[in-house]
Design a protein around this motif. Structure first.
Motif, PDB file in Angstrom:
ATOM      1  N   VAL A  46      -5.201  -0.161  -7.634  1.00 60.80           N
ATOM      2  CA  VAL A  46      -4.906   0.340  -6.340  1.00 60.80           C
ATOM      3  C   VAL A  46      -5.735  -0.851  -5.346  1.00 60.80           C
ATOM      4  N   LYS A  47      -6.964  -1.243  -5.904  1.00 62.63           N
ATOM      5  CA  LYS A  47      -7.687  -2.313  -5.488  1.00 62.63           C
ATOM      6  C   LYS A  47      -7.167  -3.145  -5.075  1.00 62.63           C
ATOM      7  N   GLN A  48      -6.616  -4.296  -6.763  1.00 63.56           N
ATOM      8  CA  GLN A  48      -6.154  -5.292  -6.809  1.00 63.56           C
ATOM      9  C   GLN A  48      -4.979  -4.855  -5.434  1.00 63.56           C
ATOM     10  N   ASN A  49      -3.906  -3.944  -6.048  1.00 63.63           N
ATOM     11  CA  ASN A  49      -3.045  -3.888  -5.413  1.00 63.63           C
ATOM     12  C   ASN A  49      -2.637  -2.944  -4.909  1.00 63.63           C
ATOM     13  N   PRO A  50      -2.497  -2.576  -3.937  1.00 65.16           N
ATOM     14  CA  PRO A  50      -2.141  -1.156  -2.741  1.00 65.16           C
ATOM     15  C   PRO A  50      -0.746  -0.865  -3.549  1.00 65.16           C
ATOM     16  N   LEU A  51      -0.248  -1.535  -3.723  1.00 65.56           N
ATOM     17  CA  LEU A  51       1.035  -0.669  -4.125  1.00 65.56           C
ATOM     18  C   LEU A  51       1.860  -0.687  -5.239  1.00 65.56           C
ATOM     19  N   ASN A  52       0.004  -0.166  -6.239  1.00 65.39           N
ATOM     20  CA  ASN A  52       0.104   0.259  -7.601  1.00 65.39           C
ATOM     21  C   ASN A  52      -0.186   1.929  -6.940  1.00 65.39           C
ATOM     22  N   SER A  53      -0.854   2.392  -5.955  1.00 65.61           N
ATOM     23  CA  SER A  53      -1.537   3.738  -5.531  1.00 65.61           C
ATOM     24  C   SER A  53      -0.038   4.988  -5.403  1.00 65.61           C
ATOM     25  N   LEU A  54      -0.031   5.441  -6.383  1.00 70.96           N
ATOM     26  CA  LEU A  54       1.041   6.580  -6.188  1.00 70.96           C
ATOM     27  C   LEU A  54       0.708   7.439  -5.051  1.00 70.96           C
ATOM     28  N   VAL A  55      -0.033   6.830  -4.344  1.00 72.81           N
ATOM     29  CA  VAL A  55       0.433   7.501  -3.067  1.00 72.81           C
ATOM     30  C   VAL A  55      -0.178   7.011  -1.943  1.00 72.81           C
ATOM     31  N   TYR A  56       0.642   5.997  -1.618  1.00 67.88           N
ATOM     32  CA  TYR A  56       0.399   4.616  -0.899  1.00 67.88           C
ATOM     33  C   TYR A  56       0.787   5.073   0.443  1.00 67.88           C
ATOM     34  N   GLU A  57       1.998   5.431   0.286  1.00 70.71           N
ATOM     35  CA  GLU A  57       2.682   6.350   1.838  1.00 70.71           C
ATOM     36  C   GLU A  57       2.348   7.460   2.380  1.00 70.71           C
ATOM     37  N   ASP A  58       1.649   8.518   1.817  1.00 77.77           N
ATOM     38  CA  ASP A  58       0.769   9.408   1.804  1.00 77.77           C
ATOM     39  C   ASP A  58      -0.706   8.550   2.416  1.00 77.77           C
ATOM     40  N   ASP A  59      -0.857   7.964   1.856  1.00 79.01           N
ATOM     41  CA  ASP A  59      -2.256   7.880   2.927  1.00 79.01           C
ATOM     42  C   ASP A  59      -1.801   6.511   3.466  1.00 79.01           C
ATOM     43  N   GLN A  60      -0.531   6.372   4.199  1.00 80.77           N
ATOM     44  CA  GLN A  60      -0.897   4.999   5.509  1.00 80.77           C
ATOM     45  C   GLN A  60      -2.264   5.446   6.852  1.00 80.77           C
ATOM     46  N   GLU A  61      -1.687   6.599   7.134  1.00 82.54           N
ATOM     47  CA  GLU A  61      -3.028   7.383   8.060  1.00 82.54           C
ATOM     48  C   GLU A  61      -3.745   7.240   7.919  1.00 82.54           C
ATOM     49  N   LYS A  62      -4.397   7.649   6.513  1.00 82.38           N
ATOM     50  CA  LYS A  62      -5.943   7.679   6.459  1.00 82.38           C
ATOM     51  C   LYS A  62      -6.332   5.949   5.970  1.00 82.38           C
ATOM     52  N   ARG A  63      -5.668   4.673   5.661  1.00 81.74           N
ATOM     53  CA  ARG A  63      -6.103   3.477   5.600  1.00 81.74           C
ATOM     54  C   ARG A  63      -6.460   2.884   6.884  1.00 81.74           C
ATOM     55  N   GLU A  64      -4.991   3.178   8.627  1.00 79.89           N
ATOM     56  CA  GLU A  64      -5.180   2.828   9.558  1.00 79.89           C
ATOM     57  C   GLU A  64      -6.473   3.050   9.950  1.00 79.89           C
ATOM     58  N   GLN A  65      -6.782   4.543   9.274  1.00 80.88           N
ATOM     59  CA  GLN A  65      -8.701   5.045  10.454  1.00 80.88           C
ATOM     60  C   GLN A  65     -10.032   4.522   9.357  1.00 80.88           C
ATOM     61  N   TYR A  66      -9.715   4.468   8.142  1.00 78.16           N
ATOM     62  CA  TYR A  66     -11.026   4.107   7.302  1.00 78.16           C
ATOM     63  C   TYR A  66     -11.095   2.398   6.815  1.00 78.16           C
ATOM     64  N   GLN A  67      -9.965   1.795   6.958  1.00 83.03           N
ATOM     65  CA  GLN A  67      -9.973   0.388   5.962  1.00 83.03           C
ATOM     66  C   GLN A  67     -10.206  -0.452   7.262  1.00 83.03           C
ATOM     67  N   ASP A  68     -10.871  -2.131   6.596  1.00 77.05           N
ATOM     68  CA  ASP A  68     -10.862  -3.141   7.499  1.00 77.05           C
ATOM     69  C   ASP A  68     -12.136  -2.695   8.646  1.00 77.05           C
ATOM     70  N   GLN A  69     -12.695  -2.087   7.747  1.00 76.43           N
ATOM     71  CA  GLN A  69     -14.531  -2.030   8.596  1.00 76.43           C
ATOM     72  C   GLN A  69     -15.353  -3.187   9.078  1.00 76.43           C
ATOM     73  N   ASP A  70     -14.788  -3.915   7.765  1.00 73.76           N
ATOM     74  CA  ASP A  70     -15.875  -5.179   7.642  1.00 73.76           C
ATOM     75  C   ASP A  70     -15.157  -5.960   8.697  1.00 73.76           C
ATOM     76  N   GLN A  71     -14.176  -5.684   9.832  1.00 76.14           N
ATOM     77  CA  GLN A  71     -13.676  -6.439  10.270  1.00 76.14           C
ATOM     78  C   GLN A  71     -13.730  -6.396  12.331  1.00 76.14           C
ATOM     79  N   VAL A  72     -14.429  -5.159  12.287  1.00 75.31           N
ATOM     80  CA  VAL A  72     -15.129  -4.361  13.197  1.00 75.31           C
ATOM     81  C   VAL A  72     -16.045  -4.986  13.721  1.00 75.31           C
ATOM     82  N   GLU A  73     -16.613  -4.474  14.772  1.00 71.28           N
ATOM     83  CA  GLU A  73     -17.851  -4.484  14.977  1.00 71.28           C
ATOM     84  C   GLU A  73     -18.604  -2.983  14.474  1.00 71.28           C
TER      85      GLU A  73
END
Length: 469
Positions: free
Chosen positions: A225-252
């Motif tokens: 999953v880490k190498q390719n998020p599309l390998n996740s069995l719940v990729y579509e279900d996690d869309q909202e969660k990814r938008e909320q929690y990921q890319d923390q290093d790109q913000v203050e």
């Protein structure tokens, strides 16, 4: 294109409500086919009620008719009320904590700290959860762990399945191995008349083996999953969660204000009270739910939320776990049907008698599969011990299986199935809190279940060959 769409629809798994309703209907039909029977209930260890293994007798058939069947789901919800309302409360409490902002800030800091070594969190957390469960015997704590670690796993580039697997597999593995577990090992040994927690060495070896198996399995999936998020069995279900929690290093980087710091301290104090209550005072879901209500209110007020905001936080959390809470009650309806039709004891008696025909080594393995089947109908470690061990303990003497081995067959047959069968209430509630569909969990977990089943069979054969006692 139309042909492909039709084919996909054809092989689509039905909704979990449909699966559970069909299982309840099958159970109702079986009440017309399987003879009704009953064991006498007698006082058991620690004031619990167990059965007299020599008292089984047929009783008058009480099949579940259409009118009775109409009430089984509402009655299932009532019977499972403790788990249902615990699911609501924990969902509401964690939503209030999210509204305070302290979860997001904690996730931000942990993500930055573990960004280069995130994979190591999987064996650490899985092992910690397994150790706790193997000592205090509460796999239901996975309901608490999942919302705590979920944001962190998403932020680190994994998915909700990884978070659910760490909590569910860790707790159930510790519970099944039962190194010092009073709920299954201790109770079963008391019923069987052997020293409590004897044979700890062999159980400890099994514990290490199954923890390693689970850790490697979860890590293998997590790396993909880490190498390719599309390998996740719940990729579509996690869309909202990814938008909320990921890319923390790109913000203050986020920092807590004074009120949030005090709120975090209060939250840690409440979790300390939770551990003390569960370990020292025997608290379970009712007590934990009450604590979580107070925790949500107090922490929310300290963090600066108004009472209206706290109430709306609870409401939002209730809505998020509604389906999981309903599933718990609908799953309980299967057992309600069999109890009404008085076929539960008949099934247990019949399966126990079948093992009597097997040679010792196969008898030990047969006991494992019997317990595995019974767990579908009695998804409770202590409940299964009280019903089956009074039968299996003397039966093991007859067929030449050591009582210690018979208890191990119970532990392993009961344990892993807790996160396989949809009749397991806390498990279905945990999937709801994680936002993972049951069908997708089965796709992920079933290969690991087969691995754990293989380890279980080998362990039982070894135990019988060495005459473990």
């Amino acid at each position: 294109m139309k042909g492909n769409e039709t084919k996909k629809r054809k092989f689509q798994m039905p909704h979990i409500y449909v699966i559970l309703f069909v299982l309840s209907a099958i159970a109702a039909i079986l009440t017309y086919i399987i003879p009704a029977g009953k064991f006498e209930r007698v006082p058991g260890p620690e004031g619990r009620t167990t059965i007299d293994p020599n008292s089984f007798s047929g009783v008058e058939q009480t099949p579940v008719g259409i009118v009775d069947f109409l009430t089984v789901i509402p009655r299932g919800l009532i019977d499972a009320g403790e788990v249902v309302f615990f699911t609501f409360i924990i969902g509401g409490m964690f939503m209030v904590l999210r509204h305070t902002g302290i979860i997001e800030i904690a996730v931000d800091k942990l993500t930055r700290k573990f960004s280069n070594k995130s994979l190591m969190l999987i064996p650490i957390l899985t092992t910690v959860f397994a150790v706790i469960a193997t000592v205090i015997g509460t796999p239901e704590l996975s309901l608490v762990y999942i919302p705590v670690i979920m944001p962190l796993m998403i932020a680190l580039g994994y998915d909700s399945l990884v978070a659910a697997a760490i909590a569910l597999c860790g707790t159930v593995i510790g519970f099944a191995a039962g190194v010092l577990n009073p709920i299954n090992t201790g109770l079963a040994q008391k019923i069987s008349g052997i020293p409590v927690f004897s044979g700890i060495g062999f159980r400890l070896i099994i514990f290490v083996v199954i923890v390693l198996a689970a850790v490697f399995y979860i890590m293998r999936y997590a790396k993909k999953v880490k190498q390719n998020p599309l390998n996740s069995l719940v990729y579509e279900d996690d869309q909202e969660k990814r938008e909320q929690y990921q890319d923390q290093d790109q913000v203050e980087e986020k920092h807590m204000n004074t009120r949030q710091k005090y709120a975090s301290i209060a939250a840690f104090i409440f979790f300390g009270i939770l551990v003390y209550g569960v370990v020292g005072q025997g608290w379970f879901m009712v007590e934990m739910a009450g604590l979580f209500i107070i925790m949500g209110i107090v922490v929310g007020i300290i963090a600066g939320l108004t009472l209206t905001e706290i109430c709306e936080g609870f409401n939002q959390g209730f809505r998020d776990v509604l389906m999981g809470a309903m599933i718990v009650g609908i799953a309980r309806a299967v057992a309600v049907v069999m109890e009404d039709g008085q076929i539960m004891d008949t099934i247990v008696h019949g399966l126990g008698s079948a093992v009597n025909e097997l040679p010792p080594v196969l008898g030990a393995v047969g006991m494992y599969f019997v317990q595995l089947i019974i767990n579908f109908f009695i998804p409770s470690g202590s409940g299964q011990a009280l019903v089956t061990m009074p039968i299996m303990a003397p039966l093991s003497d007859i067929i030449g299986v050591t009582r210690q081995t018979a208890i191990l067959a119970f532990q392993l047959g009961d344990g892993f199935a807790h996160i396989l069968y949809p009749t397991s209430g806390y498990f279905m509630a945990a999937l709801s809190i994680a936002g993972v569909q049951y069908q997708k969990w089965i796709r992920f977990f079933f290969p690991l279940f087969l691995i754990l089943a293989g380890i279980s069979v080998v362990s039982l054969i070894i135990a019988q060959v060495i005459q473990w006692s």
